[in-house]
Design a protein around this motif. Structure first.
Motif, PDB file in Angstrom:
ATOM      1  N   PHE A 160      -7.779  40.998  78.843  1.00 57.07           N
ATOM      2  CA  PHE A 160      -6.440  40.469  79.078  1.00 57.07           C
ATOM      3  C   PHE A 160      -5.601  40.554  77.796  1.00 57.07           C
ATOM      4  CE2 PHE A 160      -3.537  36.709  79.372  1.00 57.07           C
ATOM      5  CZ  PHE A 160      -2.688  37.254  80.316  1.00 57.07           C
ATOM      6  N   LEU A 167      -2.238  42.740  77.191  1.00 57.73           N
ATOM      7  CA  LEU A 167      -0.964  42.218  76.698  1.00 57.73           C
ATOM      8  C   LEU A 167      -0.475  43.003  75.493  1.00 57.73           C
ATOM      9  CD1 LEU A 167      -1.362  38.344  76.898  1.00 57.73           C
ATOM     10  CD2 LEU A 167       0.005  39.816  78.345  1.00 57.73           C
ATOM     11  N   LEU A 188       5.677  37.859  74.265  1.00 50.00           N
ATOM     12  CA  LEU A 188       6.194  36.774  75.087  1.00 50.00           C
ATOM     13  C   LEU A 188       5.382  35.503  74.909  1.00 50.00           C
ATOM     14  CD1 LEU A 188       6.800  38.622  78.468  1.00 50.00           C
ATOM     15  CD2 LEU A 188       8.410  38.188  76.635  1.00 50.00           C
ATOM     16  N   TYR A 189       4.169  35.648  74.399  1.00 48.89           N
ATOM     17  CA  TYR A 189       3.263  34.508  74.341  1.00 48.89           C
ATOM     18  C   TYR A 189       3.074  33.976  72.919  1.00 48.89           C
ATOM     19  CZ  TYR A 189       1.942  35.811  79.073  1.00 48.89           C
ATOM     20  OH  TYR A 189       1.961  36.096  80.402  1.00 48.89           O
ATOM     21  N   PRO A 219      -7.109  30.931  84.568  1.00 50.55           N
ATOM     22  CA  PRO A 219      -6.053  31.496  83.712  1.00 50.55           C
ATOM     23  C   PRO A 219      -5.992  33.019  83.796  1.00 50.55           C
ATOM     24  CG  PRO A 219      -7.775  30.462  82.382  1.00 50.55           C
ATOM     25  CD  PRO A 219      -8.037  30.085  83.794  1.00 50.55           C
ATOM     26  N   ILE A 253      -4.129  33.884  87.035  1.00 48.13           N
ATOM     27  CA  ILE A 253      -2.695  33.697  86.851  1.00 48.13           C
ATOM     28  C   ILE A 253      -2.154  34.783  85.930  1.00 48.13           C
ATOM     29  CG2 ILE A 253      -0.936  32.163  85.883  1.00 48.13           C
ATOM     30  CD1 ILE A 253      -2.587  29.819  86.793  1.00 48.13           C
ATOM     31  N   GLY A 254      -2.907  35.081  84.888  1.00 49.24           N
ATOM     32  CA  GLY A 254      -2.473  36.065  83.903  1.00 49.24           C
ATOM     33  C   GLY A 254      -2.247  37.431  84.509  1.00 49.24           C
ATOM     34  N   VAL A 287       0.590  36.798  88.269  1.00 54.06           N
ATOM     35  CA  VAL A 287       1.988  36.377  88.170  1.00 54.06           C
ATOM     36  C   VAL A 287       2.711  37.314  87.210  1.00 54.06           C
ATOM     37  CG1 VAL A 287       3.528  34.499  87.505  1.00 54.06           C
ATOM     38  CG2 VAL A 287       1.339  33.984  88.572  1.00 54.06           C
ATOM     39  N   PRO A 288       3.863  37.872  87.633  1.00 49.83           N
ATOM     40  CA  PRO A 288       4.563  38.805  86.736  1.00 49.83           C
ATOM     41  C   PRO A 288       5.099  38.089  85.494  1.00 49.83           C
ATOM     42  CG  PRO A 288       5.893  38.302  88.661  1.00 49.83           C
ATOM     43  CD  PRO A 288       4.550  37.702  88.912  1.00 49.83           C
ATOM     44  N   ASP A 289       5.155  38.823  84.381  1.00 50.33           N
ATOM     45  CA  ASP A 289       5.683  38.244  83.149  1.00 50.33           C
ATOM     46  C   ASP A 289       7.194  38.165  83.212  1.00 50.33           C
ATOM     47  OD1 ASP A 289       3.545  37.598  81.497  1.00 50.33           O
ATOM     48  OD2 ASP A 289       3.196  39.707  81.018  1.00 50.33           O
ATOM     49  N   GLY A 290       7.747  37.020  82.895  1.00 46.78           N
ATOM     50  CA  GLY A 290       9.199  36.900  82.813  1.00 46.78           C
ATOM     51  C   GLY A 290       9.564  36.379  81.437  1.00 46.78           C
ATOM     52  N   LEU A 291      10.858  36.379  81.135  1.00 48.40           N
ATOM     53  CA  LEU A 291      11.279  35.840  79.846  1.00 48.40           C
ATOM     54  C   LEU A 291      11.528  34.344  79.986  1.00 48.40           C
ATOM     55  CD1 LEU A 291      13.887  38.496  78.749  1.00 48.40           C
ATOM     56  CD2 LEU A 291      11.644  38.113  77.755  1.00 48.40           C
ATOM     57  N   LEU A 292      11.295  33.604  78.927  1.00 45.41           N
ATOM     58  CA  LEU A 292      11.740  32.219  78.918  1.00 45.41           C
ATOM     59  C   LEU A 292      13.259  32.244  78.877  1.00 45.41           C
ATOM     60  CD1 LEU A 292       9.359  30.489  76.355  1.00 45.41           C
ATOM     61  CD2 LEU A 292       9.155  30.587  78.823  1.00 45.41           C
ATOM     62  N   GLN A 322       6.976  31.411  86.366  1.00 46.74           N
ATOM     63  CA  GLN A 322       6.848  32.306  85.208  1.00 46.74           C
ATOM     64  C   GLN A 322       6.823  31.525  83.912  1.00 46.74           C
ATOM     65  OE1 GLN A 322      10.005  35.152  85.557  1.00 46.74           O
ATOM     66  NE2 GLN A 322       8.794  36.482  86.867  1.00 46.74           N
ATOM     67  N   LYS A 334       3.476  30.003  83.620  1.00 44.60           N
ATOM     68  CA  LYS A 334       2.466  30.991  83.253  1.00 44.60           C
ATOM     69  C   LYS A 334       2.499  31.258  81.751  1.00 44.60           C
ATOM     70  CE  LYS A 334       1.198  35.753  83.369  1.00 44.60           C
ATOM     71  NZ  LYS A 334       1.624  37.134  83.539  1.00 44.60           N
ATOM     72  N   PHE A 365       1.245  28.108  79.787  1.00 41.68           N
ATOM     73  CA  PHE A 365      -0.181  27.867  80.018  1.00 41.68           C
ATOM     74  C   PHE A 365      -1.029  28.877  79.240  1.00 41.68           C
ATOM     75  CE2 PHE A 365      -3.707  28.511  83.372  1.00 41.68           C
ATOM     76  CZ  PHE A 365      -4.509  27.543  82.803  1.00 41.68           C
ATOM     77  N   LEU A 366      -0.712  30.162  79.433  1.00 42.45           N
ATOM     78  CA  LEU A 366      -1.524  31.181  78.785  1.00 42.45           C
ATOM     79  C   LEU A 366      -1.290  31.225  77.279  1.00 42.45           C
ATOM     80  CD1 LEU A 366      -1.393  33.948  81.480  1.00 42.45           C
ATOM     81  CD2 LEU A 366      -3.292  32.481  80.869  1.00 42.45           C
ATOM     82  N   SER A 367      -0.059  30.900  76.862  1.00 46.25           N
ATOM     83  CA  SER A 367       0.177  30.987  75.422  1.00 46.25           C
ATOM     84  C   SER A 367      -0.609  29.913  74.684  1.00 46.25           C
ATOM     85  CB  SER A 367       1.674  30.896  75.103  1.00 46.25           C
ATOM     86  OG  SER A 367       2.095  29.563  75.100  1.00 46.25           O
TER      87      SER A 367
END
Lengths: 289, 348
Positions: A25, A29, A37-38, A102, A105-106, A109-114, B41, B44, B47-49
């Protein structure tokens, strides 16, 4: 128990798979450049290294699984340290399912921006750390940029910025530049400012107003704090909330919720693609050079 | 250990209640809480971060713990730890300066060290003081509070005072071993053999090189066990934290910021629920600068790293339940008193 080694073998296999998936994973990323993003830039190296460590541990678990399977557990020596596998199938499923959550979900679920959604929850500060009131109607640079030991770096930075024809709020010094503009606003009123970020709106704004915001993260996006500067634009209604824009305008003042804040009178706003690194970080070298 | 499933259900229920209490407390209308795609989103990513950020530290923790298990004898640990309580308390409080780890990595190491003969009170103060009194957090705090130097200094003074006080209280009043008894559900024969077995290696040491090779080969196995042991609590902590951050709006806090006691209590609860790493919480605290008085921010900065949701769950995996409860209350009380004292003495 006769088939204990088979059970152990399955346990090790499940663990190897989960560890491998966690590592995969992270690699995934990194490949898709979504790690940005993370995790903040300066923390990314150790996250990548942890993927390596997990691959190594996964390999060992795979080997243990294989050995348990083929030797019937004769050499199973790794379990002499006070640890125990879950006793029943139900518990095992629960444990491994919990670790798979996790990952599930990882990957699904598609990645979006905060964006505005979290900015609303966290609350945007339009007047950060307003501690030194600049003296008014003076010309000497030191009077325009009064400082104490801890705002000295902002004063120095302000003196450099004010000489430039256009003040660019860069990603690298986003927070520092906004703080400087805010602390020494009298020196910068009327100057041309450019910056980019997402469009953020809240209830108490006028229809022509919006904020240009960015999330600042220092380790991971859980510590994200929204920073923003108020903007006023005649064609504000052409911009959707959460659109990414690059704006140019002159710095002025506005009263917002009873506080005097800085505001950009926007002359030009261009929609842009969200940058690959959507977050900004506090610049730890600021004032150190 | 009772049934894992019951415990999980228990936690989930507790978390659910906690969220409901927060909702009721702030009287937000429920219509805004629907979990749409944008929220999913955001959830997600948060949580993952948290998991991704904590993973390297957890791995360092389990690897160091595994190496300690394989290579450091109990005798050496006993020889290196100070005998006198004053020296012991100072040692525990300042250990973070040479071993700067975050709490996710610390708990497995401290468990291992206590099993190997480190006095429990020293281990416990290290868990409390280590995440604050270390060079990395120094740097981050001063970067975040450039304009509030007293607050940055106070964070370290107060953390030191609290951990010294805690150390002496634990030294004089902690009679029982805080660690959970080692795994009762385990078939007894394996457990019994563990320690004598380890001693055999150290004292008789068959052929030395094969011993080292075997011990090196064992390290990833130990690490994997500890990873699955601690990881489940990390995931639960991250899940609840991410949910709270996604759902609870910060503007609903404003009401509590005005009263002295409630602002402190609120910041404590907030720090507890956020479970941030101590290297990044200073930046979050500084974003509260205009909303909360500095003393409440001090409470946030000192309490958060010492005690939060994520590390309570991890502590519960290792220490006795009653002990964790008393220990947590003691920390809360000491930080609160200390922070209010600092405020009234004009240190902040």
């Amino acid at each position: 128990m006769n088939n204990r080694h088979v059970v152990m073998s399955v346990h090790y296999l499940a663990r190897a798979l989960l560890l491998g998936c966690f590592a995969f994973f992270i690699v995934h990323l990194v490949r898709t450049e979504h790690l940005n993003l993370y995790i903040a830039g300066r923390m990314q190296l150790i996250v990548k290294l942890s993927a390596l460590a997990m691959y190594a541990i996964a390999a060992q678990q795979l080997y243990a699984s294989f050995r348990n399977w083929s030797d019937g557990g004769v050499h199973d020596s790794s379990c002499d340290c006070g640890h125990e596998m879950p006793a029943t199938w139900g518990r095992s499923l629960l444990l491994y399912g919990w670790f798979a959550l996790p990952l599930l979900i990882g990957f699904t679920v598609p990645d979006g921006l905060l964006g505005s959604d979290l900015a609303t929850a966290k609350g945007v500060q339009f007047a950060p750390q307003q501690l030194v009131k600049p003296l008014e109607s003076t010309v000497a640079a030191d009077l325009l940029f009064p400082s104490d030991a801890f705002t000295e770096v902002y004063a120095e930075y302000g003196k450099q910025l004010v000489k430039r024809p256009i003040v660019q709020v860069t990603d690298k010094r986003f927070i520092e530049t906004l703080t400087t503009l805010d602390l020494y606003r009298t020196a910068f009123i009327g100057k041309t400012i450019t910056l980019s970020g997402f469009v953020y709106r809240e209830g108490s704004m006028e229809s022509r107003q919006f904020a240009v915001g960015r999330f600042a993260i220092s380790c991971c996006s859980a510590d994200a704090s929204p920073y923003g500067i108020m903007a006023k634009f005649d064609k504000a209604n052409t911009l959707e909330t959460d659109d990414w824009v690059a704006v140019t305008g002159t710095l002025g003042l506005a009263s917002y919720n009873g506080i005097e804040i800085i505001q950009i009178d926007v002359s030009n706003a261009v929609k842009i693609e969200p940058p690959k690194e959507p977050y900004v970080s506090p610049d730890l070298d600021f004032g150190m050079e | 250990m009772s049934n894992l499933f019951i415990r999980l259900a228990n936690w989930t229920a507790t978390a659910g209640c906690a969220i409901l209490v927060v909702l009721v407390f702030f009287g937000r209308d429920m219509s805004r809480w629907n979990f749409d795609a944008a929220k999913m989103q955001t959830f997600k990513i948060l949580f993952l971060s948290i998991i991704l950020e904590a993973l390297p530290f957890l791995l360092i923790g389990v690897l160091v713990s595994a190496l300690l298990q394989s290579f450091v004898s109990d005798k050496l640990i006993r020889k290196l730890t100070p005998k006198h309580p004053v020296a012991g308390v100072l040692f525990g409080s300042l250990l973070g300066i040479i071993l700067p780890l975050c709490e996710c990595g610390m708990i497995p190491i401290v468990r291992r060290l206590i099993r190997k003969g480190l006095p429990a009170y020293i281990g416990m103060i290290y868990i409390v003081a280590g995440p604050i009194i270390n060079p990395i957090v120094f740097g981050a705090t001063f970067a975040a509070f450039r304009t509030h130097k007293e607050l940055a200094y106070s964070r370290f003074y107060l953390a030191f005072c609290v951990s010294v006080a805690l150390g002496f209280i634990l030294y004089f009043f902690m009679k029982k071993d805080p660690l959970k008894p080692e795994r009762q559900e385990k078939p007894p024969h394996e457990h019994e053999h563990h320690h004598p077995h380890a001693h055999d290696h150290v004292h008789h040491g068959h052929s030395r090189s094969s011993g080292i090779v075997k011990r090196l080969a064992d390290t990833p196995a130990h690490a994997a066990e500890e990873f699955f042991d601690m990881g489940k609590y990390l995931i639960l902590g991250s899940l609840i934290t991410a949910l709270l951050q996604t759902l609870v709006s910060r503007s609903s806090f404003a009401a509590v910021a005005d009263h002295e006691l409630s602002s402190h209590l609120f910041m404590m609860g907030f720090a507890y629920a956020l479970s941030l790493c101590s290297t990044s919480d200073a930046f979050v605290a500084s974003s509260f600068n205009n909303m909360f008085p500095p003393a409440a921010l001090l409470t946030f900065l000192v309490f958060g790293p010492m005690l939060d949701l994520k590390n309570t769950l991890m502590m519960l995996a290792v220490f006795r339940k009653k002990f964790v409860l008393k220990f947590s209350l003691l920390i809360a009380l000491l930080v609160l008193t200390g922070s209010i004292l600092f405020d009234h003495m004009g240190i902040i």
